[in-house]
Design a protein around this motif. Sequence first.
Motif, short mmCIF file in Angstrom:
data_model
loop_
_atom_site.label_atom_id
_atom_site.label_comp_id
_atom_site.label_asym_id
_atom_site.label_seq_id
_atom_site.Cartn_x
_atom_site.Cartn_y
_atom_site.Cartn_z
N ALA A 1 0.84 -1.19 0.00
CA ALA A 1 0.00 0.00 0.00
C ALA A 1 0.88 1.24 0.00
N LEU A 2 0.34 2.32 -0.56
CA LEU A 2 1.06 3.58 -0.68
C LEU A 2 0.45 4.61 0.27
N PHE A 3 1.32 5.26 1.03
CA PHE A 3 0.92 6.30 1.97
C PHE A 3 1.79 7.53 1.74
N HIS B 1 10.95 0.77 1.51
CA HIS B 1 9.65 0.79 2.19
C HIS B 1 9.82 1.24 3.63
N ARG B 2 8.69 1.62 4.24
CA ARG B 2 8.71 2.10 5.64
C ARG B 2 7.60 1.43 6.42
N LYS B 3 7.97 0.55 7.32
CA LYS B 3 6.98 -0.11 8.17
C LYS B 3 6.31 0.88 9.11
N ARG C 1 15.16 -1.56 2.82
CA ARG C 1 15.22 -2.07 1.45
C ARG C 1 15.11 -3.58 1.48
N ASP C 2 14.17 -4.11 0.68
CA ASP C 2 13.99 -5.56 0.58
C ASP C 2 13.72 -5.94 -0.86
N VAL C 3 13.85 -7.22 -1.14
CA VAL C 3 13.56 -7.76 -2.47
C VAL C 3 12.09 -8.17 -2.51
N VAL D 1 5.89 3.15 0.85
CA VAL D 1 5.25 1.86 0.62
C VAL D 1 5.29 1.07 1.92
N VAL D 2 4.19 0.40 2.20
CA VAL D 2 4.12 -0.55 3.31
C VAL D 2 3.85 -1.91 2.67
#
Length: 152
Positions: free
Chosen positions: A44-46, A114-116, A94-96, A53-54
Amino acid sequence: MSAHDVCSIFVYGTLRPDDDTGASWKHGFLDGTVQRKAILPNAALFFDSYPCVVLQMPGTSVVGYVVSCQRKSDFAAKLRLGDEIEDCPSIYERDVVEVRLVDEESTMKAFVYHRKACKRDTPIASGDWLDREGVSLNPGLYSMVLPVLKDK
């Protein structure tokens, strides 16, 4: 496939080639790359000062681009530049992930920032940064030149 074999980055906000915010860091980052439109499923985009991105959000998706270097040997430097722009791992992680290429109807692995822990009070329901109704940008944040790009 290990993370060492991944040579692309999924971008969804101010690093998109069609970003319309005037973000100063986009052009230096995209130099020497090929971009293909893609979808990141289950994300999801916030908006939290910047697009975020979450991951692990079933039933939602994010629109963006897969950015790959024209020369594979340039990718390590591009990833380091992405880390500096996104202040990874301090602000973004950063993740794949697996993304679906829009025109080719195939999937591939790419890194994503992304940002949790981002604020989730301003969702971008469409998952598309260019369709960010209700988002109020601070132009000063997007016009500043990042130290990493000053010499470029």
